[in-house]
Scaffold this active site. Sequence first.
Site, mmCIF file in Angstrom:
data_model
loop_
_atom_site.group_PDB
_atom_site.id
_atom_site.type_symbol
_atom_site.label_atom_id
_atom_site.label_comp_id
_atom_site.label_asym_id
_atom_site.label_seq_id
_atom_site.Cartn_x
_atom_site.Cartn_y
_atom_site.Cartn_z
ATOM 1 C CE1 TYR A 123 90.419 40.032 -11.052
ATOM 2 C CE2 TYR A 123 91.771 38.174 -10.349
ATOM 3 C CZ TYR A 123 91.289 38.996 -11.346
ATOM 4 O OH TYR A 123 91.677 38.779 -12.657
ATOM 5 C CG ASP A 128 96.592 37.186 -11.483
ATOM 6 O OD1 ASP A 128 97.136 36.430 -12.313
ATOM 7 O OD2 ASP A 128 95.401 37.533 -11.554
ATOM 8 C CG ASP A 169 95.147 37.316 -17.754
ATOM 9 O OD1 ASP A 169 95.834 36.353 -18.145
ATOM 10 O OD2 ASP A 169 94.207 37.210 -16.955
#
Lengths: 124, 124
Positions: B15, B99, B39
Site C-alpha cells: 500500500y 494509518d 482520510d
Amino acid sequence: MPASNEAVRAVVERYVALVATGTADQIVDLYADGATVEDPVGSEPLTTREAIHAFYATLEGLEQETRLLDARVVAGEAVFAFEVRTKAGDQTYVLAPFDVMTFDDDARITSMRAYWGEADMRLA
Amino acid sequence: MPASNEAVRAVVERYVALVATGTADQIVDLYADGATVEDPVGSEPLTTREAIHAFYATLEGLEQETRLLDARVVAGEAVFAFEVRTKAGDQTYVLAPFDVMTFDDDARITSMRAYWGEADMRLA
C-alpha cells in the site's frame, strides 16, 4: 464539540507519564465512564471500571520508565507511539506499542486499543 | 482465521509503495468489497468503491515518494507511520500520517483511517 487537539495531547502525555509512575487510581481517572480497554488488540476488551483498574494495578509495583515517541491527534482521537522500559533484576525489557485512543468532549478517554505483539518486546 | 501478521504486513508495505507509484486501480485492488476510507480522521468516510477509487485517482498525477517508518501488526489489524513526500515545482511537501487498517481473512483492507492534521505537513 470534540475536545481540542491540545487537550487530547495533554491527556496522552499524562497517560504515558502515569503508566511509569502513577497509580491505577490516577490512570483510571483519565477514563470516561463506560470506557473500554483492549490491550493488546485481539484480546477480550475490558468494559468495566473495576476491570480497567485491576489492569493498571498490575503496573504499580513495577520499576518502569516511559517515553512518548510520536503522536497524531485529530478530531478528538489520537494515535501515538511510546516506549515502556521495565526493569526486572539486571535486565530491562522494552515494549513499544502504538496506542489508539478516542476521547469525549471533556478529553476523557472513551476507548484505548494497544497495538503490540511479542515481536515488539525486546531486551534493552 | 484472521490474516497472518506476515500477510497483513506485506499489504501495508505494498500500500505504502503504491501510494507513491501505483494507479488507483492497483490501490483499490487491495481493498475488500464494502471497505471504508476515512482520510483524514474526522472527515466523511468514503463507503463505495467508486469514491475510494476517485480519492486515490487524485494521487496519480503527483510526483511522490513514500517511506514506511514503523508498523504494528496484530490480530488482523495494523497501525503504521509513513511519510509521503510530494514535489510541487521547486518545493517538496512532507506529510507524515499514522494509518490504522483492518483486514479480512484474505488480508484485504476492510477499513483505513488516516490520522494527520495540518501540523503533520511541512516543507522538506
